[in-house]
Design a protein around this motif. Structure first.
Motif, short mmCIF file in Angstrom:
data_model
loop_
_atom_site.label_atom_id
_atom_site.label_comp_id
_atom_site.label_asym_id
_atom_site.label_seq_id
_atom_site.Cartn_x
_atom_site.Cartn_y
_atom_site.Cartn_z
N PRO A 295 0.82 -1.20 0.00
CA PRO A 295 0.00 0.00 0.00
C PRO A 295 0.86 1.25 0.00
O PRO A 295 1.97 1.26 0.52
CB PRO A 295 -0.80 -0.11 1.30
CG PRO A 295 -0.04 -1.05 2.16
CD PRO A 295 0.71 -1.97 1.24
N GLN B 153 -3.89 -4.41 4.10
CA GLN B 153 -3.17 -5.00 5.23
C GLN B 153 -3.97 -4.99 6.52
O GLN B 153 -3.71 -5.79 7.43
CB GLN B 153 -1.85 -4.23 5.48
CG GLN B 153 -0.87 -4.32 4.31
CD GLN B 153 0.42 -3.58 4.60
OE1 GLN B 153 0.44 -2.65 5.41
NE2 GLN B 153 1.49 -4.01 3.95
N TRP C 9 -4.03 -3.85 12.49
CA TRP C 9 -4.11 -4.93 13.49
C TRP C 9 -3.99 -4.44 14.92
O TRP C 9 -4.36 -5.18 15.84
CB TRP C 9 -3.08 -6.01 13.16
CG TRP C 9 -3.58 -6.89 12.06
CD1 TRP C 9 -3.31 -6.80 10.73
CD2 TRP C 9 -4.51 -7.97 12.21
NE1 TRP C 9 -4.01 -7.76 10.04
CE2 TRP C 9 -4.73 -8.50 10.92
CE3 TRP C 9 -5.16 -8.56 13.30
CZ2 TRP C 9 -5.59 -9.59 10.68
CZ3 TRP C 9 -6.01 -9.64 13.08
CH2 TRP C 9 -6.22 -10.14 11.78
N GLN D 77 -7.28 -4.72 15.78
CA GLN D 77 -7.93 -5.97 15.38
C GLN D 77 -8.74 -5.83 14.09
O GLN D 77 -9.77 -6.47 13.91
CB GLN D 77 -8.86 -6.49 16.50
CG GLN D 77 -8.12 -6.94 17.72
CD GLN D 77 -7.89 -8.46 17.75
OE1 GLN D 77 -8.05 -9.16 16.75
NE2 GLN D 77 -7.50 -8.99 18.88
N PRO E 201 -8.73 -6.65 10.32
CA PRO E 201 -8.04 -7.35 9.24
C PRO E 201 -8.16 -6.56 7.94
O PRO E 201 -9.02 -5.68 7.81
CB PRO E 201 -8.83 -8.67 9.12
CG PRO E 201 -9.84 -8.68 10.22
CD PRO E 201 -10.01 -7.27 10.67
N SER F 149 -8.91 -9.55 2.84
CA SER F 149 -8.76 -10.91 3.38
C SER F 149 -10.11 -11.62 3.46
O SER F 149 -10.14 -12.85 3.54
CB SER F 149 -8.06 -10.89 4.75
OG SER F 149 -8.79 -10.15 5.68
N CYS F 150 -11.20 -10.88 3.44
CA CYS F 150 -12.52 -11.51 3.35
C CYS F 150 -13.24 -11.20 2.02
O CYS F 150 -13.94 -12.05 1.49
CB CYS F 150 -13.42 -11.07 4.50
SG CYS F 150 -12.92 -11.74 6.09
N GLY G 205 -11.85 -10.49 -0.79
CA GLY G 205 -11.11 -10.96 -1.95
C GLY G 205 -10.22 -9.88 -2.55
O GLY G 205 -10.37 -8.70 -2.26
N PHE H 283 -19.52 -12.77 1.58
CA PHE H 283 -18.65 -11.59 1.51
C PHE H 283 -18.85 -10.90 0.17
O PHE H 283 -18.19 -11.24 -0.81
CB PHE H 283 -17.19 -12.00 1.74
CG PHE H 283 -16.99 -12.72 3.05
CD1 PHE H 283 -16.89 -12.01 4.24
CD2 PHE H 283 -16.95 -14.10 3.09
CE1 PHE H 283 -16.73 -12.67 5.45
CE2 PHE H 283 -16.79 -14.78 4.30
CZ PHE H 283 -16.69 -14.06 5.48
N PRO I 68 -22.82 -12.21 9.36
CA PRO I 68 -22.58 -13.40 10.16
C PRO I 68 -21.61 -13.13 11.32
O PRO I 68 -20.54 -12.56 11.09
CB PRO I 68 -21.98 -14.41 9.16
CG PRO I 68 -21.66 -13.63 7.93
CD PRO I 68 -22.41 -12.34 7.96
N ASN I 69 -22.00 -13.49 12.51
CA ASN I 69 -21.13 -13.40 13.69
C ASN I 69 -20.54 -12.00 13.95
O ASN I 69 -19.44 -11.89 14.49
CB ASN I 69 -19.97 -14.40 13.60
CG ASN I 69 -20.45 -15.82 13.55
OD1 ASN I 69 -21.57 -16.11 13.98
ND2 ASN I 69 -19.66 -16.72 13.02
N ASP I 70 -21.26 -10.96 13.53
CA ASP I 70 -20.77 -9.59 13.76
C ASP I 70 -19.37 -9.38 13.15
O ASP I 70 -18.57 -8.59 13.64
CB ASP I 70 -20.74 -9.29 15.27
CG ASP I 70 -20.48 -7.81 15.57
OD1 ASP I 70 -20.97 -6.96 14.80
OD2 ASP I 70 -19.77 -7.50 16.55
N LEU I 71 -19.08 -10.10 12.07
CA LEU I 71 -17.74 -10.01 11.47
C LEU I 71 -17.47 -8.61 10.94
O LEU I 71 -16.36 -8.10 11.06
CB LEU I 71 -17.59 -11.04 10.35
CG LEU I 71 -17.44 -12.50 10.80
CD1 LEU I 71 -17.45 -13.45 9.62
CD2 LEU I 71 -16.16 -12.68 11.62
N HIS J 62 -17.98 -5.40 14.12
CA HIS J 62 -16.93 -5.04 15.07
C HIS J 62 -15.78 -4.31 14.37
O HIS J 62 -15.09 -3.50 14.97
CB HIS J 62 -16.44 -6.27 15.85
CG HIS J 62 -15.32 -7.01 15.20
ND1 HIS J 62 -15.53 -7.94 14.22
CD2 HIS J 62 -13.98 -6.95 15.38
CE1 HIS J 62 -14.36 -8.42 13.83
NE2 HIS J 62 -13.41 -7.84 14.51
#
Lengths: 216, 303
Positions: A121, A131, A134, A137, A139, A143-144, A146, A156, A183-186, A189
């Motif tokens: 980047p 990237q 982190w 937290q 991601p 990474s989800c 694509g 996604f 799904p799962n508060d992905l 958060h």
């Protein structure tokens, strides 16, 4: 053993059934559903299903049928809020939802530019996209969603080919908690850990990965 | 049901929990520390614009895009960054800055003193199921070593930094439960890694890595140990929600993942799973290689 006639007849029936489904999906898209209040998708999402960037109406063309189906079902159940979409989704039958989402998934999507993982980047929004952050937290978006945000599977959705206005509005809805059907508060958060400026910048980055914003 | 399962397992793996993890002998992490005390690797913006900076960038590229850039050395669908999150920078995710300053070091895994290059070769051979690994002086190992060295800039040599490796998650008192692990998997992992652990692709490249099957790590990889996978999962999974599973859930789901078939251990002894188990797995942490679960021998390998 099945006779040739029966096989042929069966195939013909299947073919007709397939056409009927496609036709129904197309009808819902261009003319609306059979019940009152089920307005056609084209009215807001455009004849090509690519959305109306200026109004923040998202692209639907080329999105996975499973994702679209879940959104319509979530509008119906109230799991996803939208004063515009909720009554519309309520007016659609399950068959119409199935048909129109299949139709939409088959419509051509804008071609996203390709961004390899190896690309480093060069600015802050790109850093979050490629990237992550982190220390909070967060991601990488890719990474989800694509590479280049083209979307992965039914859970996604693509970010590329959506307008910055729509992406920012959704991220902000997750930040404030008004959208929470992930799904799962992905997503929730992560959005809550982003600043308003980062939301805007990341939305602009992904919108820039397709030609959509430049569309007249 | 649960009792029955435990009974099935009791014959083999649960007792193994007490056996020390051989290969982690240099990896016994210091107790978890606060973020403030954590080592801070340098930023990419600090990279010099010279031959060294260029090589660091090549190492970075290989680390995050391994399958595409070094296909001849990657026999599965993985990238280094699948197990070393945040490009090898993240504490408690086996960061490169925690590993680099600890080599050369003796490893029981191959019973000799390993250089960092040899350690990287081990990753290629096992975690990447890559067959013959790149030579120690190959462009790949050189670039990856330089990248790791750069991330470890100003780290003390031979000092175990907090956040290195995957800090141990205590073995649950009741051992692990595969049925509970399957439930955790379904609820927390399948959305990304797929119902059958197959991962998810865009085109022919994996976005979410496969956790078992032919495109995942082989039976010789450290991650095949349930204790190691439990530690990785506890600290890092679900992605972005590290620490959200209980220790028990992490162990259960790690066991569930590692009860599935994956490529054979390349050290296979005389074609025998049992001989391989005795030589390489019997004393290697908690693992199911060569054990029988639900009447099926685990560790037969998959191509």
């Amino acid at each position: 053993m099945m006779s040739l006639e029966r096989v042929l007849l069966g195939s013909a029936l299947l073919l007709m059934l397939g056409n009927a489904h496609a036709l129904e999906g197309q009808n819902v898209f261009t003319q609306g559903g059979s019940q009152p209040g089920a307005a056609p998708c084209v009215a807001c999402h455009g004849a090509d299903g690519l959305g109306l960037a200026a109004a923040g109406f998202p692209r639907l063309a080329g999105l996975p049928a499973g994702y679209l189906r879940k959104q319509l079902e979530d509008f119906k159940s109230g799991a996803r809020n939208s004063p515009v979409m909720q009554p519309l989704a309520n007016a659609l039958t399950q068959e119409e939802i199935n048909a129109v989402t299949r139709e939409l998934a088959a419509m051509p999507a804008p071609v996203a530019v390709s961004v390899h993982r190896s690309e480093m980047p060069t600015e802050a929004a790109q850093k979050i996209a490629l990237q992550g952050a982190w220390e909070r937290q967060i991601p990488a978006c890719v990474s989800c969603h694509g590479p280049a945000g083209v979307g992965v599977g039914d859970a996604f959705p693509p970010l590329a080919g959506q307008s910055a206005a729509y992406l920012a509005a959704q991220l902000n809805a997750w930040r404030s908690g008004t959208r929470h059907n992930d799904p799962n508060d992905l997503m929730g958060h992560i959005a809550k850990s982003l600043s308003a400026e980062e939301v805007q910048a990341v939305a602009t980055y992904f919108a820039s990965l397709s030609g959509q914003e430049a569309r007249p | 049901m649960k009792l029955l399962l435990l009974a099935t397992l009791a014959s083999v793996p649960v007792h193994a929990a007490t056996i020390a993890m051989e290969d982690q002998s240099q990896l016994q992490p210091v107790a978890r520390s606060t973020a403030a005390a954590q080592f801070q690797p340098p930023q990419e913006s600090e990279l010099p614009d010279n031959a060294y900076g260029k090589l660091v960038k090549q190492g970075y590229a290989l680390f995050v895009d391994t399958k595409r850039l070094a296909p001849q050395f990657v026999g599965n669908g993985l990238n280094c960054s699948n197990c070393h999150l945040d490009q090898g920078r993240l504490a408690n995710s086996a960061p490169l800055w925690g590993a680099y300053p600890m080599y050369p070091a003796y490893r029981k895994k191959n019973d000799k003193v390993n250089t960092f290059a040899e350690r990287l070769q081990g990753c290629f051979q096992f975690s990447m199921n890559g067959g013959t690994p790149p030579a120690a002086d190959s462009p790949e190992i050189t670039a990856l070593s330089v990248y790791a060295y750069w991330l470890a800039s100003k780290a003390p040599l031979g000092v175990e930094l907090p956040g290195r490796g995957y800090p141990d998650v205590p073995t649950p008192a009741k051992g692990y439960d595969l049925a509970q692990g399957a439930e955790v998997y379904k609820g927390q992992c399948a959305v990304c890694h797929g119902a059958e652990g197959q991962g998810q692709k865009v085109g022919d490249s994996y976005v979410m890595p496969p956790l078992w099957g032919k495109d995942s790590y082989n039976w010789g990889a450290g991650m095949h140990r349930i204790n190691t996978a439990a530690s990785f999962i506890k600290h890092n999974m679900p992605l972005g929600k590290g620490g959200s599973l209980t220790d028990q859930q992490a162990w259960d789901v790690a066991a569930y993942v590692n009860r599935h078939e994956r490529p054979q251990d390349p050290r296979l002894v005389e074609g025998s799973v049992e001989k391989t188990r005795l030589k390489f797995h019997a004393n290697d942490g908690v693992n199911l290689y060569g054990q029988t679960v639900d009447g099926v021998l685990i560790g037969q390998g998959i191509r």
